[in-house]
Design a protein around this motif. Structure first.
Motif, PDB file in Angstrom:
ATOM      1  N   ARG A  72       0.807  -1.216   0.000  1.00 37.87           N
ATOM      2  CA  ARG A  72       0.000   0.000   0.000  1.00 37.87           C
ATOM      3  C   ARG A  72       0.845   1.274   0.000  1.00 37.87           C
ATOM      4  O   ARG A  72       0.566   2.211  -0.732  1.00 37.87           O
ATOM      5  N   SER A  73       1.895   1.302   0.810  1.00 39.88           N
ATOM      6  CA  SER A  73       2.609   2.567   0.970  1.00 39.88           C
ATOM      7  C   SER A  73       4.128   2.440   0.980  1.00 39.88           C
ATOM      8  O   SER A  73       4.823   3.453   1.106  1.00 39.88           O
ATOM      9  N   GLY A  74       4.652   1.219   0.819  1.00 39.32           N
ATOM     10  CA  GLY A  74       6.094   1.050   0.919  1.00 39.32           C
ATOM     11  C   GLY A  74       6.815   0.875  -0.400  1.00 39.32           C
ATOM     12  O   GLY A  74       8.033   0.650  -0.422  1.00 39.32           O
ATOM     13  N   MET A  75       6.096   0.983  -1.508  1.00 35.11           N
ATOM     14  CA  MET A  75       6.709   0.797  -2.823  1.00 35.11           C
ATOM     15  C   MET A  75       7.137   2.153  -3.402  1.00 35.11           C
ATOM     16  O   MET A  75       6.447   3.155  -3.231  1.00 35.11           O
ATOM     17  N   PRO A  76       8.259   2.172  -4.126  1.00 36.53           N
ATOM     18  CA  PRO A  76       8.670   3.422  -4.800  1.00 36.53           C
ATOM     19  C   PRO A  76       7.636   3.835  -5.837  1.00 36.53           C
ATOM     20  O   PRO A  76       6.917   2.995  -6.401  1.00 36.53           O
ATOM     21  N   LEU A  77       7.534   5.133  -6.084  1.00 40.94           N
ATOM     22  CA  LEU A  77       6.617   5.634  -7.099  1.00 40.94           C
ATOM     23  C   LEU A  77       7.000   5.101  -8.474  1.00 40.94           C
ATOM     24  O   LEU A  77       8.183   5.038  -8.821  1.00 40.94           O
ATOM     25  N   GLY A  78       5.996   4.701  -9.245  1.00 40.64           N
ATOM     26  CA  GLY A  78       6.241   4.243 -10.600  1.00 40.64           C
ATOM     27  C   GLY A  78       6.793   2.845 -10.714  1.00 40.64           C
ATOM     28  O   GLY A  78       7.214   2.431 -11.804  1.00 40.64           O
ATOM     29  N   VAL A  79       6.806   2.082  -9.621  1.00 36.67           N
ATOM     30  CA  VAL A  79       7.336   0.725  -9.681  1.00 36.67           C
ATOM     31  C   VAL A  79       6.440  -0.132 -10.581  1.00 36.67           C
ATOM     32  O   VAL A  79       5.213  -0.016 -10.561  1.00 36.67           O
ATOM     33  N   SER A  80       7.050  -0.991 -11.384  1.00 36.16           N
ATOM     34  CA  SER A  80       6.282  -1.846 -12.292  1.00 36.16           C
ATOM     35  C   SER A  80       5.645  -2.996 -11.519  1.00 36.16           C
ATOM     36  O   SER A  80       6.098  -3.350 -10.419  1.00 36.16           O
ATOM     37  N   PRO A  81       4.592  -3.617 -12.065  1.00 35.49           N
ATOM     38  CA  PRO A  81       3.973  -4.756 -11.377  1.00 35.49           C
ATOM     39  C   PRO A  81       4.963  -5.888 -11.102  1.00 35.49           C
ATOM     40  O   PRO A  81       4.928  -6.492 -10.033  1.00 35.49           O
ATOM     41  N   LYS A  82       5.858  -6.167 -12.046  1.00 32.80           N
ATOM     42  CA  LYS A  82       6.837  -7.226 -11.840  1.00 32.80           C
ATOM     43  C   LYS A  82       7.811  -6.852 -10.724  1.00 32.80           C
ATOM     44  O   LYS A  82       8.151  -7.685  -9.875  1.00 32.80           O
ATOM     45  N   GLU A  83       8.262  -5.598 -10.700  1.00 35.69           N
ATOM     46  CA  GLU A  83       9.174  -5.158  -9.649  1.00 35.69           C
ATOM     47  C   GLU A  83       8.486  -5.195  -8.289  1.00 35.69           C
ATOM     48  O   GLU A  83       9.102  -5.545  -7.276  1.00 35.69           O
ATOM     49  N   LYS A  84       7.194  -4.850  -8.255  1.00 34.61           N
ATOM     50  CA  LYS A  84       6.458  -4.934  -6.994  1.00 34.61           C
ATOM     51  C   LYS A  84       6.428  -6.374  -6.492  1.00 34.61           C
ATOM     52  O   LYS A  84       6.617  -6.626  -5.291  1.00 34.61           O
ATOM     53  N   LEU A  85       6.205  -7.328  -7.391  1.00 39.24           N
ATOM     54  CA  LEU A  85       6.208  -8.731  -7.004  1.00 39.24           C
ATOM     55  C   LEU A  85       7.571  -9.135  -6.452  1.00 39.24           C
ATOM     56  O   LEU A  85       7.658  -9.866  -5.451  1.00 39.24           O
ATOM     57  N   SER A  86       8.644  -8.654  -7.057  1.00 39.82           N
ATOM     58  CA  SER A  86       9.987  -8.962  -6.562  1.00 39.82           C
ATOM     59  C   SER A  86      10.197  -8.430  -5.153  1.00 39.82           C
ATOM     60  O   SER A  86      10.776  -9.102  -4.292  1.00 39.82           O
ATOM     61  N   ARG A  87       9.731  -7.213  -4.901  1.00 39.20           N
ATOM     62  CA  ARG A  87       9.930  -6.614  -3.572  1.00 39.20           C
ATOM     63  C   ARG A  87       9.066  -7.326  -2.513  1.00 39.20           C
ATOM     64  O   ARG A  87       9.503  -7.521  -1.381  1.00 39.20           O
ATOM     65  N   LEU A  88       7.851  -7.705  -2.881  1.00 44.44           N
ATOM     66  CA  LEU A  88       7.024  -8.490  -1.962  1.00 44.44           C
ATOM     67  C   LEU A  88       7.655  -9.852  -1.711  1.00 44.44           C
ATOM     68  O   LEU A  88       7.627 -10.375  -0.597  1.00 44.44           O
ATOM     69  N   ASN A  89       8.224 -10.410  -2.754  1.00 46.55           N
ATOM     70  CA  ASN A  89       8.896 -11.692  -2.649  1.00 46.55           C
ATOM     71  C   ASN A  89      10.114 -11.582  -1.728  1.00 46.55           C
ATOM     72  O   ASN A  89      10.371 -12.453  -0.893  1.00 46.55           O
ATOM     73  N   GLU A  90      10.859 -10.504  -1.873  1.00 45.85           N
ATOM     74  CA  GLU A  90      12.020 -10.255  -1.010  1.00 45.85           C
ATOM     75  C   GLU A  90      11.591 -10.153   0.451  1.00 45.85           C
ATOM     76  O   GLU A  90      12.214 -10.750   1.348  1.00 45.85           O
ATOM     77  N   PHE A  91      10.530  -9.376   0.699  1.00 45.91           N
ATOM     78  CA  PHE A  91      10.004  -9.251   2.053  1.00 45.91           C
ATOM     79  C   PHE A  91       9.634 -10.620   2.618  1.00 45.91           C
ATOM     80  O   PHE A  91       9.957 -10.966   3.755  1.00 45.91           O
ATOM     81  N   TYR A  92       8.939 -11.418   1.808  1.00 49.82           N
ATOM     82  CA  TYR A  92       8.496 -12.735   2.257  1.00 49.82           C
ATOM     83  C   TYR A  92       9.688 -13.634   2.590  1.00 49.82           C
ATOM     84  O   TYR A  92       9.672 -14.338   3.608  1.00 49.82           O
ATOM     85  N   LEU A  93      10.714 -13.623   1.758  1.00 48.47           N
ATOM     86  CA  LEU A  93      11.882 -14.472   1.998  1.00 48.47           C
ATOM     87  C   LEU A  93      12.565 -14.109   3.312  1.00 48.47           C
ATOM     88  O   LEU A  93      12.926 -14.990   4.102  1.00 48.47           O
ATOM     89  N   TYR A  94      12.750 -12.822   3.554  1.00 50.35           N
ATOM     90  CA  TYR A  94      13.345 -12.408   4.828  1.00 50.35           C
ATOM     91  C   TYR A  94      12.457 -12.854   6.001  1.00 50.35           C
ATOM     92  O   TYR A  94      12.947 -13.354   7.024  1.00 50.35           O
ATOM     93  N   TYR A  95      11.165 -12.660   5.837  1.00 51.53           N
ATOM     94  CA  TYR A  95      10.235 -12.975   6.932  1.00 51.53           C
ATOM     95  C   TYR A  95      10.254 -14.467   7.242  1.00 51.53           C
ATOM     96  O   TYR A  95      10.301 -14.877   8.410  1.00 51.53           O
ATOM     97  N   ILE A  96      10.237 -15.295   6.222  1.00 53.53           N
ATOM     98  CA  ILE A  96      10.175 -16.734   6.452  1.00 53.53           C
ATOM     99  C   ILE A  96      11.485 -17.257   7.041  1.00 53.53           C
ATOM    100  O   ILE A  96      11.501 -18.185   7.846  1.00 53.53           O
ATOM    101  N   LEU A  97      12.604 -16.637   6.668  1.00 60.37           N
ATOM    102  CA  LEU A  97      13.882 -17.050   7.241  1.00 60.37           C
ATOM    103  C   LEU A  97      13.940 -16.754   8.737  1.00 60.37           C
ATOM    104  O   LEU A  97      14.523 -17.518   9.509  1.00 60.37           O
ATOM    105  N   GLU A  98      13.327 -15.663   9.149  1.00 66.56           N
ATOM    106  CA  GLU A  98      13.332 -15.273  10.556  1.00 66.56           C
ATOM    107  C   GLU A  98      12.283 -16.020  11.371  1.00 66.56           C
ATOM    108  O   GLU A  98      12.391 -16.100  12.602  1.00 66.56           O
ATOM    109  N   ASN A  99      11.270 -16.554  10.697  1.00 63.99           N
ATOM    110  CA  ASN A  99      10.141 -17.162  11.424  1.00 63.99           C
ATOM    111  C   ASN A  99       9.786 -18.555  10.894  1.00 63.99           C
ATOM    112  O   ASN A  99       8.628 -18.978  10.999  1.00 63.99           O
TER     113      ASN A  99
END
Length: 294
Positions: A72-99
């Protein structure tokens, strides 16, 4: 005050489960960590299983809430849909490694027989599947819709295997690069699905709660019936005389009727399967059918 105590217990339990593991953590350990009497904790959580279930649910709720906030609010302006998926994917990978102890998509749960936990697991599984579906549709467009659940399952499997590799210290790729790599591979898979339009294997039923109960007899019979339908379709492609194809289809029909019966005739089932096993192209189907029926 009760909510604050509950939050303190959850935080302490999550840290101990994460650091020591479920089996090695006692309720006394948790009581000491949060400065409470063990009896007081039992007034909030009736058992260690109930407490683990609460940490399991809280961990996934935090995952989905933080992912929604990032989207909702943590993506850079103008980010492409594919880049958004990559950043969400990055967040998920960090989260799953910690938990990873608490994550349904990665680790086997330390409890399996608790009804409350099983129900929570069903709801979380459906929420995660739906989240994945929404992410993939947004990234790759509505053209993926007919194949989206197959894409979701492939995506989940890729994430699980690479995360497992990182945890076992056999994958050294930095997480941002790994996230991009996974999304690039998914893009290739999705483009192929859209171009070739294969028959979907997984459908909307994947998020139906009843699917989670693999011991449900009616569910098992439904799966066998669908499998026999696929076998009939395979029979029609065999290089055999039309009379032979008709006979094989009739045998599958008899097999289906017997499988659906309340008390299947085991002798008849063996005879029907033996007839089909005489056709080399159908032997692999019969091996899988045996697994589905046990």
């Amino acid at each position: 005050m009760t909510d604050l105590k509950k939050a303190n217990v959850l935080d302490a339990a999550m840290d101990l489960f994460r650091n020591k593991g479920y089996s090695a953590t006692s309720m006394q350990d948790i009581a000491e960590a949060c400065g409470m009497a063990k009896a007081s904790i039992y007034k909030i959580f009736t058992s260690k299983e109930a407490l683990f279930t609460a940490t399991f649910v809280a961990c996934h709720q935090t995952l989905l809430e933080q992912a929604a906030e990032l989207d909702r609010s943590g993506m850079p302006l103008g980010v492409s849909p594919k880049e958004k998926l990559s950043r969400l994917n990055e967040f998920y990978l960090y989260y799953i490694l910690e938990n990873h102890l608490f994550m349904i998509e990665f680790n086997e749960s330390p409890i399996t027989e608790n009804d409350i936990y099983i129900e929570a697991e069903k709801k979380i599984n459906n929420a995660l599947l739906t989240w994945r579906k929404e992410m993939l549709i947004e990234a790759f467009g509505n053209q993926l819709e007919p194949h989206v659940w197959d894409a979701v399952m492939i995506f989940r499997g890729i994430l699980r295997e690479y995360t497992n590799g990182v945890l076992q210290k056999v994958v050294s790729q930095p997480i941002p690069e790994l996230a991009d790599f996974i999304v690039d591979r998914m893009e290739a898979i999705v483009q192929n699905m859209i171009r070739t339009a294969p028959k979907p294997i997984i459908g909307e039923w994947i998020v139906e709660p009843r699917l989670m109960n693999s011991n449900d007899e009616s569910e098992r019979k439904g799966t066998v019936a669908e499998f026999l339908k696929a076998m009939e379709e395979r029979i029609q492609t065999l290089p055999l005389p039309s009379a032979s194809l008709k006979e094989l289809s009739e045998v599958v029909g008899l097999l289906r009727a017997e499988v659906q019966a309340e008390q299947p005739n085991l002798t008849l089932l063996r005879v029907l399967k033996a007839h089909l096993e005489a056709v080399p192209e159908l032997r692999s189907y019969l091996r899988q059918l045996k697994l589905l029926m046990t």
